[in-house]
Write an enzyme that holds these catalytic residues in place. Sequence first.
Site, mmCIF file in Angstrom:
data_model
loop_
_atom_site.group_PDB
_atom_site.id
_atom_site.type_symbol
_atom_site.label_atom_id
_atom_site.label_comp_id
_atom_site.label_asym_id
_atom_site.label_seq_id
_atom_site.Cartn_x
_atom_site.Cartn_y
_atom_site.Cartn_z
ATOM 1 N N LYS A 10 45.569 41.626 64.413
ATOM 2 C CA LYS A 10 44.968 40.867 65.511
ATOM 3 C C LYS A 10 43.638 40.227 65.080
ATOM 4 C CE LYS A 10 47.234 43.665 69.127
ATOM 5 N NZ LYS A 10 47.003 44.509 70.334
ATOM 6 N N TYR A 50 53.822 38.475 74.934
ATOM 7 C CA TYR A 50 53.395 39.564 75.817
ATOM 8 C C TYR A 50 53.961 39.445 77.229
ATOM 9 C CZ TYR A 50 50.212 41.742 72.435
ATOM 10 O OH TYR A 50 49.685 42.418 71.352
ATOM 11 N N ASN A 113 42.420 46.537 69.557
ATOM 12 C CA ASN A 113 42.950 47.658 68.776
ATOM 13 C C ASN A 113 43.641 47.244 67.478
ATOM 14 O OD1 ASN A 113 45.164 46.524 69.863
ATOM 15 N ND2 ASN A 113 45.772 48.263 71.125
ATOM 16 N N HIS A 116 49.310 44.901 66.265
ATOM 17 C CA HIS A 116 50.488 44.961 67.129
ATOM 18 C C HIS A 116 51.682 45.406 66.308
ATOM 19 C CE1 HIS A 116 53.778 43.883 69.827
ATOM 20 N NE2 HIS A 116 54.355 43.359 68.761
ATOM 21 N N GLU A 127 60.795 39.570 69.079
ATOM 22 C CA GLU A 127 59.493 39.136 68.569
ATOM 23 C C GLU A 127 59.611 38.452 67.204
ATOM 24 O OE1 GLU A 127 57.164 42.803 70.869
ATOM 25 O OE2 GLU A 127 57.178 42.764 68.679
#
Length: 158
Positions: A10, A50, A113, A116, A127
């Site tokens: 990320k 998402y 965080n 992913h 995905e």
Amino acid sequence: MIERTLIILKPDAVQRGLMGRILTRFEEKGLKVVATKLQVLPRALVEKHYEPHKGKPFYPGLVDYMTKGPVLVLCFEGPFCIEASRKLMGATFGYKAEPGTIRGDFTASKGMNLVHGSDSPESARREIELFFKPEELLNYELQNSPWMCSDEDRKATS
Ligand code: IDP
Ligand code: MG
């Protein structure tokens, strides 16, 4: 069972200079990179990715965060790759993630965080298709694969 999973380092992972250290965790585990791209994700793509979280209170902030800067998108392949990757990542919230995991070692944030990873074979399929064209997923053997994956691993279903 040989699986593929979608991993995204990320924007915070890129900005904090943690790409190499995070990638190392996956490489050391014996997972093989079959596709990668460094990209600032278009908002529409993040929204689609998402979509299962649409309507949740954190969703707008999540979309903002994921479009704030470049991310490194990867497809990994290996035995039980989806579950193995989730274990490497640790729990969603950094402050709850176990030390030794990526999130547990490098963040205490709830949402920011670092990484992913697909959470099931169905989401992995969905995905991977969102981020990569079929011809971008490479088929090749790692030299050390006979030492990282047995016949039992290949045949097992879980
Ligand atoms: P996961 O990434 O561990 O699979 P999910 O529940 O699928 O976790 O949530 C997707 C992402 O949304 C998380 O990685 C995190 O960045 C963000 N997120 C989830 N819950 C919260 C929250 O309560 N506050 C802020 N961000 C959240
Ligand atoms: Mg998830």
